[in-house]
Design a protein around this motif. Structure first.
Motif, PDB file in Angstrom:
ATOM      1  N   LEU A  34      -5.837 -16.727 -13.213  1.00 55.74           N
ATOM      2  CA  LEU A  34      -4.827 -16.688 -12.157  1.00 55.74           C
ATOM      3  C   LEU A  34      -4.070 -15.359 -12.075  1.00 55.74           C
ATOM      4  N   PRO A  35      -3.650 -14.746 -13.200  1.00 55.42           N
ATOM      5  CA  PRO A  35      -2.953 -13.451 -13.063  1.00 55.42           C
ATOM      6  C   PRO A  35      -3.805 -12.403 -12.349  1.00 55.42           C
ATOM      7  N   LEU A  36      -5.102 -12.380 -12.640  1.00 57.63           N
ATOM      8  CA  LEU A  36      -5.972 -11.422 -11.981  1.00 57.63           C
ATOM      9  C   LEU A  36      -6.116 -11.757 -10.500  1.00 57.63           C
ATOM     10  N   VAL A  37      -6.251 -13.038 -10.187  1.00 56.63           N
ATOM     11  CA  VAL A  37      -6.339 -13.460  -8.780  1.00 56.63           C
ATOM     12  C   VAL A  37      -5.062 -13.066  -8.037  1.00 56.63           C
ATOM     13  N   ALA A  38      -3.919 -13.244  -8.692  1.00 52.88           N
ATOM     14  CA  ALA A  38      -2.643 -12.881  -8.071  1.00 52.88           C
ATOM     15  C   ALA A  38      -2.586 -11.383  -7.773  1.00 52.88           C
ATOM     16  N   LEU A  39      -3.070 -10.565  -8.707  1.00 57.77           N
ATOM     17  CA  LEU A  39      -3.089  -9.116  -8.488  1.00 57.77           C
ATOM     18  C   LEU A  39      -3.971  -8.758  -7.305  1.00 57.77           C
ATOM     19  N   VAL A  40      -5.123  -9.397  -7.223  1.00 60.18           N
ATOM     20  CA  VAL A  40      -6.038  -9.120  -6.111  1.00 60.18           C
ATOM     21  C   VAL A  40      -5.401  -9.490  -4.778  1.00 60.18           C
ATOM     22  N   LEU A  41      -4.749 -10.650  -4.731  1.00 62.23           N
ATOM     23  CA  LEU A  41      -4.114 -11.089  -3.494  1.00 62.23           C
ATOM     24  C   LEU A  41      -2.988 -10.149  -3.079  1.00 62.23           C
ATOM     25  N   VAL A  42      -2.181  -9.726  -4.046  1.00 62.45           N
ATOM     26  CA  VAL A  42      -1.096  -8.788  -3.736  1.00 62.45           C
ATOM     27  C   VAL A  42      -1.664  -7.479  -3.221  1.00 62.45           C
ATOM     28  N   SER A  43      -2.721  -6.990  -3.873  1.00 57.37           N
ATOM     29  CA  SER A  43      -3.339  -5.733  -3.460  1.00 57.37           C
ATOM     30  C   SER A  43      -3.881  -5.828  -2.046  1.00 57.37           C
ATOM     31  N   VAL A  44      -4.585  -6.908  -1.747  1.00 52.70           N
ATOM     32  CA  VAL A  44      -5.143  -7.089  -0.404  1.00 52.70           C
ATOM     33  C   VAL A  44      -4.029  -7.169   0.635  1.00 52.70           C
ATOM     34  N   ALA A  45      -2.954  -7.894   0.305  1.00 53.80           N
ATOM     35  CA  ALA A  45      -1.838  -8.032   1.239  1.00 53.80           C
ATOM     36  C   ALA A  45      -1.183  -6.677   1.519  1.00 53.80           C
ATOM     37  N   LEU A  46      -1.002  -5.875   0.477  1.00 53.78           N
ATOM     38  CA  LEU A  46      -0.378  -4.562   0.658  1.00 53.78           C
ATOM     39  C   LEU A  46      -1.264  -3.640   1.487  1.00 53.78           C
ATOM     40  N   LEU A  47      -2.561  -3.661   1.209  1.00 54.08           N
ATOM     41  CA  LEU A  47      -3.468  -2.818   1.978  1.00 54.08           C
ATOM     42  C   LEU A  47      -3.501  -3.245   3.442  1.00 54.08           C
ATOM     43  N   ALA A  48      -3.484  -4.553   3.666  1.00 50.50           N
ATOM     44  CA  ALA A  48      -3.499  -5.060   5.041  1.00 50.50           C
ATOM     45  C   ALA A  48      -2.212  -4.702   5.775  1.00 50.50           C
ATOM     46  N   SER A  49      -1.119  -4.559   5.040  1.00 49.41           N
ATOM     47  CA  SER A  49       0.164  -4.236   5.669  1.00 49.41           C
ATOM     48  C   SER A  49       0.277  -2.759   6.042  1.00 49.41           C
ATOM     49  N   GLY A  50      -0.687  -1.954   5.578  1.00 45.86           N
ATOM     50  CA  GLY A  50      -0.647  -0.528   5.890  1.00 45.86           C
ATOM     51  C   GLY A  50       0.318   0.248   5.025  1.00 45.86           C
ATOM     52  N   VAL A  51       0.558  -0.240   3.801  1.00 43.77           N
ATOM     53  CA  VAL A  51       1.532   0.415   2.928  1.00 43.77           C
ATOM     54  C   VAL A  51       1.115   1.833   2.566  1.00 43.77           C
ATOM     55  N   THR A  52      -0.186   2.125   2.583  1.00 39.90           N
ATOM     56  CA  THR A  52      -0.636   3.464   2.207  1.00 39.90           C
ATOM     57  C   THR A  52      -0.137   4.540   3.174  1.00 39.90           C
ATOM     58  N   HIS A  53       0.251   4.132   4.383  1.00 41.69           N
ATOM     59  CA  HIS A  53       0.774   5.109   5.343  1.00 41.69           C
ATOM     60  C   HIS A  53       2.086   5.724   4.864  1.00 41.69           C
ATOM     61  N   TRP A  54       2.769   5.033   3.966  1.00 34.93           N
ATOM     62  CA  TRP A  54       4.023   5.567   3.438  1.00 34.93           C
ATOM     63  C   TRP A  54       3.778   6.632   2.376  1.00 34.93           C
ATOM     64  N   PHE A  55       2.548   6.693   1.871  1.00 32.40           N
ATOM     65  CA  PHE A  55       2.221   7.662   0.829  1.00 32.40           C
ATOM     66  C   PHE A  55       1.350   8.753   1.446  1.00 32.40           C
ATOM     67  N   SER A  56       1.968   9.595   2.249  1.00 29.13           N
ATOM     68  CA  SER A  56       1.226  10.649   2.926  1.00 29.13           C
ATOM     69  C   SER A  56       1.963  11.976   2.769  1.00 29.13           C
ATOM     70  N   GLU A  58       2.422  14.124   5.057  1.00 29.36           N
ATOM     71  CA  GLU A  58       3.291  14.336   6.218  1.00 29.36           C
ATOM     72  C   GLU A  58       4.677  13.749   5.968  1.00 29.36           C
ATOM     73  N   ARG A  59       4.722  12.536   5.416  1.00 27.54           N
ATOM     74  CA  ARG A  59       6.018  11.898   5.133  1.00 27.54           C
ATOM     75  C   ARG A  59       6.755  12.644   4.027  1.00 27.54           C
ATOM     76  N   LEU A  60       6.003  13.106   3.024  1.00 28.83           N
ATOM     77  CA  LEU A  60       6.634  13.867   1.947  1.00 28.83           C
ATOM     78  C   LEU A  60       7.270  15.139   2.491  1.00 28.83           C
ATOM     79  N   LEU A  61       6.538  15.845   3.320  1.00 26.72           N
ATOM     80  CA  LEU A  61       7.049  17.100   3.855  1.00 26.72           C
ATOM     81  C   LEU A  61       8.250  16.868   4.771  1.00 26.72           C
ATOM     82  N   ALA A  62       8.227  15.745   5.480  1.00 23.70           N
ATOM     83  CA  ALA A  62       9.331  15.449   6.384  1.00 23.70           C
ATOM     84  C   ALA A  62      10.617  15.135   5.626  1.00 23.70           C
ATOM     85  N   SER A  63      10.495  14.633   4.413  1.00 27.03           N
ATOM     86  CA  SER A  63      11.682  14.230   3.657  1.00 27.03           C
ATOM     87  C   SER A  63      11.833  15.022   2.358  1.00 27.03           C
TER      88      SER A  63
END
Length: 273
Positions: A34-56, A58-63
């Motif tokens: 279950l802990p591994l399944v939970a990690l996979v689900l969290v990872s998939v949810a974050l990727l689906a939410s587009g969280v990686t767009h915050w780690f760019s 362009e955003r670093l340079l802007a701030s």
């Protein structure tokens, strides 16, 4: 290359064949997954939410002015927060390690930034490895065929060199190189040491790139100006990590990876002779 564990036979995760394990209900064993399944689900949810767009970049340079102000206000707190964020991204397998390493270099300088990044990435990797080994190693090796078990045994014999090779090359997803050795039953200290050494060259390279991010920006602007002068219409491409991951860098890490496998090749040649 050798490690203190090399001479000891690396054993796979406990298979739980004793009297107590026999009496344990099957659902108890699967509960460990279950802990591994939970990690996979969290990872998939974050990727689906587009969280990686915050780690760019362009955003670093802007701030960047705000970020440097936070570091100047309380450097130690900034290091701790950055390290926690880095560890968190590794644990949930968000593929932003290169950006986070560059961010560490940008905020804290090459040496300090690289050390923070290497420590954070290793810590996150060890956490995922520990979860994967506890949760999945026993179950998967128990329910797979003899071929996978032979592959796991071969991997364990030269675990240090294999893990070091996988870490040096930026061609494999970080989560894969965390869970693969865990499933194959590699010892924790072997995994941790190989990970620490394997990510260090790239850690210093990317941190140094982050520390000179202004130079990268200038090069990007120069390329954009050249594009406009050439009459091209599409010259507004955002600055991305591809601008800093050069073929020369990949070739350097590849050469180090091949060197890491040298002991394995030598051992196999001696065995054939």
């Amino acid at each position: 290359m050798s490690t203190p564990d090399t001479d000891d036979a690396e054993a796979p995760p406990a298979t739980g064949t004793g009297p107590e394990a026999v009496a344990r209900p099957p659902w108890r064993r699967w509960l460990r997954v279950l802990p591994l399944v939970a990690l996979v689900l969290v990872s998939v949810a974050l990727l689906a939410s587009g969280v990686t767009h915050w780690f760019s970049l362009e955003r670093l340079l802007a701030s960047r002015a705000w970020a440097l102000g936070v570091v100047e206000e309380d450097r130690l707190r900034a290091i701790l927060v950055t390290a926690l964020v880095y560890v968190g991204t590794v644990v949930v397998s968000v593929p932003v390690s290169v950006f986070m390493t560059m961010l560490c270099g940008f905020l804290f300088g090459t040496v300090t930034g690289a050390l923070v990044a290497i420590a954070s990435a290793t810590t996150g990797a060890v956490i995922v490895f520990s979860i994967g080994r506890t949760a999945a190693g026993e179950v998967l090796l128990r329910h797979t065929g003899a071929r996978l078990n032979r592959l796991a045994a071969g991997f364990r014999r030269d675990a240090f060199s294999y893990v070091l090779f996988l870490r040096l090359l930026p061609l494999f997803p970080f989560w894969m190189t965390n869970l693969g050795p865990a499933i194959f039953g590699v010892r924790l200290r072997t995994f941790a040491l190989a990970t620490l050494l394997g990510i260090s060259p790239g850690g210093f390279i990317y941190a140094a790139t982050g520390a000179r991010i202004e130079t990268v920006v200038a090069a990007h602007q120069e390329a954009r100006s050249a594009c406009l002068d050439a009459g091209d219409r599409d010259c507004d491409t955002a600055l991305s990590l591809r601008a800093v991951i050069t073929p020369e860098l990949v070739a350097t890490l590849l050469a180090l990876g091949v060197l890491a496998l040298a002991p394995v090749v030598v051992r196999k040649l001696r065995a054939r002779g």
